[in-house]
Design an enzyme around this catalytic site. Structure first.
Site, PDB file in Angstrom:
ATOM      1  N   ASP A  13       0.813  -1.226   0.000  1.00  0.00           N
ATOM      2  CA  ASP A  13       0.000   0.000   0.000  1.00  0.00           C
ATOM      3  C   ASP A  13       0.839   1.266   0.000  1.00  0.00           C
ATOM      4  O   ASP A  13       0.401   2.304   0.490  1.00  0.00           O
ATOM      5  CB  ASP A  13      -0.966   0.037   1.211  1.00  0.00           C
ATOM      6  N   LYS A  16       2.546   2.150  -5.008  1.00  0.00           N
ATOM      7  CA  LYS A  16       3.342   1.672  -6.160  1.00  0.00           C
ATOM      8  C   LYS A  16       2.577   1.837  -7.469  1.00  0.00           C
ATOM      9  O   LYS A  16       3.168   2.108  -8.501  1.00  0.00           O
ATOM     10  CB  LYS A  16       3.668   0.179  -6.006  1.00  0.00           C
ATOM     11  N   GLY A  40      -3.998  -4.252  -4.478  1.00  0.00           N
ATOM     12  CA  GLY A  40      -4.952  -3.259  -4.962  1.00  0.00           C
ATOM     13  C   GLY A  40      -4.180  -2.008  -5.321  1.00  0.00           C
ATOM     14  O   GLY A  40      -3.614  -1.358  -4.452  1.00  0.00           O
ATOM     15  N   HIS A  41      -4.090  -1.722  -6.600  1.00  0.00           N
ATOM     16  CA  HIS A  41      -3.316  -0.562  -7.055  1.00  0.00           C
ATOM     17  C   HIS A  41      -4.273   0.487  -7.613  1.00  0.00           C
ATOM     18  O   HIS A  41      -5.119   0.172  -8.439  1.00  0.00           O
ATOM     19  CB  HIS A  41      -2.296  -0.996  -8.107  1.00  0.00           C
ATOM     20  N   GLN A 233       2.377  -5.956  -3.064  1.00  0.00           N
ATOM     21  CA  GLN A 233       2.682  -6.064  -1.631  1.00  0.00           C
ATOM     22  C   GLN A 233       3.975  -5.288  -1.317  1.00  0.00           C
ATOM     23  O   GLN A 233       4.237  -4.315  -1.991  1.00  0.00           O
ATOM     24  CB  GLN A 233       2.776  -7.536  -1.186  1.00  0.00           C
TER      25      GLN A 233
HETATM   26  P1  IMP Z   1      -2.495 -12.746   1.783  1.00  0.00           P
HETATM   27  O1  IMP Z   1      -1.508 -12.207   0.815  1.00  0.00           O
HETATM   28  O2  IMP Z   1      -3.932 -12.507   1.384  1.00  0.00           O
HETATM   29  O3  IMP Z   1      -2.218 -14.181   2.127  1.00  0.00           O
HETATM   30  O4  IMP Z   1      -2.335 -11.929   3.168  1.00  0.00           O
HETATM   31  C1  IMP Z   1      -1.164 -12.036   3.964  1.00  0.00           C
HETATM   32  C2  IMP Z   1      -0.833 -10.710   4.602  1.00  0.00           C
HETATM   33  O5  IMP Z   1      -0.407  -9.794   3.588  1.00  0.00           O
HETATM   34  C3  IMP Z   1      -1.991 -10.012   5.319  1.00  0.00           C
HETATM   35  O6  IMP Z   1      -1.469  -9.276   6.403  1.00  0.00           O
HETATM   36  C4  IMP Z   1      -2.533  -9.064   4.264  1.00  0.00           C
HETATM   37  O7  IMP Z   1      -3.225  -7.969   4.835  1.00  0.00           O
HETATM   38  C5  IMP Z   1      -1.231  -8.624   3.612  1.00  0.00           C
HETATM   39  N1  IMP Z   1      -1.390  -8.167   2.230  1.00  0.00           N
HETATM   40  C6  IMP Z   1      -1.530  -8.936   1.125  1.00  0.00           C
HETATM   41  N2  IMP Z   1      -1.616  -8.180   0.038  1.00  0.00           N
HETATM   42  C7  IMP Z   1      -1.512  -6.904   0.442  1.00  0.00           C
HETATM   43  C8  IMP Z   1      -1.503  -5.642  -0.247  1.00  0.00           C
HETATM   44  O8  IMP Z   1      -1.592  -5.553  -1.471  1.00  0.00           O
HETATM   45  N3  IMP Z   1      -1.362  -4.547   0.538  1.00  0.00           N
HETATM   46  C9  IMP Z   1      -1.220  -4.622   1.887  1.00  0.00           C
HETATM   47  N4  IMP Z   1      -1.223  -5.755   2.561  1.00  0.00           N
HETATM   48  C10 IMP Z   1      -1.362  -6.899   1.853  1.00  0.00           C
END
Ligand code: IMP
Length: 438
Positions: A13, A16, A40-41, A233
């Site tokens: 977040d 990017k 989510g971009h 991420q």
């Molecule tokens: P997962 O990727 O859905 O398995 O989530 C694992 C961890 O990564 C959790 O803490 C999510 O909130 C975090 N996470 C996954 N994708 C994002 C992102 O795009 N932005 C922020 N946090 C993310």
């Protein structure tokens, strides 16, 4: 032309998407190398009727630039249902998503409703077991899809070229998932026949997009095309390098770009780390500089603006805190960052004081670096540098000279404490709201 890599330097977040969109103006290809629709971009573009906002989860953010070709690399896990919905949404907004413009790696892995069911079941079980507690995943099936990949029973995108075989493989996969749902979690199963039929349909639409993307990228790089690798991420969510176990299941760091795109490191150019000027996190896990109450609300915003600190994918309010330079120095080191891009500078305007966490303190000892990496951060307390804030609205600033002295000082301290130059600073959500610091 080299491969420039954009990585998140925090917990995701960082903004990017909009930086990728900006740099994509000078790129021919933008390639996503990891993650899935957990990302989510958001990209905001000036339109004839005011700003137009694009939200992307799987397609590379660079695609908003009409000349760019977008690649979904094999480091990704792709939910074909989400991808088709996103293609339709962008198509309706006038973005061309033809096979000439969008290329999906044959070796990317597919996410199914089975993976999503396992993700939710595992989270519930972790919460109930109360050991380390739940991860706070996005529930998109990311972890289970990467688990199937490493267990060598995953469904690769190449199967989309053979809809009947894909249908059979999906049905077999759902039956296996059902055994786990039943025996481990005591939950009802999913319908393999319906899901297999859905995947057969997805295949008919997505087959033309399947490409040997590693070869495509190699040829483009050899032909001197500018290629941007777009991370999703962030460093602290990296499976190996992040705050394990509160991480995602992929490699969002810069090395992940080479693995996830199948491109050799000889092409590496700029390695651009994107960081907010404060810190946020969504989901569980340690956060030494986290603040609460009105201080957190001030950084988060109310949610009335699309850029306030609420998840693009899940809508969850993000945890907020001060910029953590111990973690940022770590991100500089493990990614080999050549520059930093700072985002959301405008949010700090109007604060009496701003703070930077320069080091940690634990048991009376100062730590400039993490003795065991970012695993258990609980014992560490932030050592802050507190400096005067600035009252001025900075959203119209376009050069460093346009920023108030206190804001310039803040940027300078970030450079001094990380040893990396700041190249860009965003001062608002729109494309033009950028300070070029070079
Ligand atoms: P997962 O990727 O859905 O398995 O989530 C694992 C961890 O990564 C959790 O803490 C999510 O909130 C975090 N996470 C996954 N994708 C994002 C992102 O795009 N932005 C922020 N946090 C993310």
């Amino acid at each position: 032309m080299p491969l420039h890599i954009i990585v998140g330097a925090q917990w995701g977040d960082e903004g990017k998407g909009r930086i990728t969109d900006l740099l994509a103006a000078e790129a021919a290809v933008v390639a996503r190398y990891s993650g899935g629709d957990n990302a989510g971009h958001t990209v905001t573009v000036d339109g004839p009727d005011g700003p137009q906002i694009f939200k992307l989860h799987l397609l590379p953010s660079g695609l908003i630039n009409p000349h760019v070709v977008g690649v979904l690399g094999h480091g990704m896990v792709i939910n074909p249902h989400s991808l088709l919905a996103e293609m339709d949404r962008l198509g309706a907004l006038g973005i061309v998503v033809s096979p000439e413009r969008v290329k999906i790696s044959a070796a990317a892995h597919l996410i199914t409703p089975g993976h999503m069911a396992l993700d939710r079941a595992d989270e519930a079980a972790r919460a109930a077991a109360n050991l380390e507690g739940k991860i706070g995943t996005t529930g998109r099936g990311i972890g289970p899809a990467y688990t199937d990949k490493t267990a060598r029973r995953g469904l690769r995108a190449e199967l989309l070229l053979d809809p009947e075989r894909l249908g059979d493989r999906v049905a077999e996969h759902i039956r296996l998932v059902n055994q786990t749902l039943d025996r481990i979690y005591g939950l009802p199963g999913l319908d393999p026949v319906t899901i297999a039929a859905d995947y057969t349909q997805y295949a008919r639409r997505l087959a033309p997009y399947i490409t040997e993307t590693s070869l495509y990228l190699y040829r483009r790089l050899q032909a001197n095309a500018a290629v941007l690798a777009e991370g999703a991420q962030g460093t602290l969510l990296d499976l190996d390098l992040g705050t394990y176990p509160f991480v995602t299941s992929s490699s969002p760091t810069s090395a992940g770009a080479f693995v996830g795109l199948g491109v050799g490191p000889q092409f590496a150019g700029r390695i651009i780390g994107v960081t907010k000027v404060f810190q946020t996190r969504v989901g569980e896990g340690p956060f030494p500089t986290e603040v609460f109450g009105p201080e957190a609300d001030r950084l988060r915003g109310t949610g009335s603006n699309p850029w306030d600190e609420f998840g693009t994918t899940t809508g969850r309010p993000r945890r907020c805190g001060w910029l953590d330079l111990v973690l940022l120095r770590y991100a500089v080191r493990v990614n080999g960052l050549t520059e930093l891009v700072l985002t959301k500078m405008d949010v700090l305007s109007g604060l009496d004081q701003v703070r930077l966490c320069a080091a940690y303190e634990a048991g009376g000892t100062r730590h400039d670096e993490l003795p065991l990496g970012p695993t258990d951060l609980a014992p560490f307390r932030p050592v802050y540098e507190t400096m005067p804030g600035w009252a001025e609205d900075v959203s119209a600033a376009r050069s460093l000279a346009d920023l108030p002295a206190a804001a310039r000082h803040y940027v300078q301290r970030i450079e001094e404490l990380t040893g990396v130059p700041v190249s860009l600073i965003s001062v608002g959500p729109e494309r033009k709201q950028i300070v070029r610091a070079e």
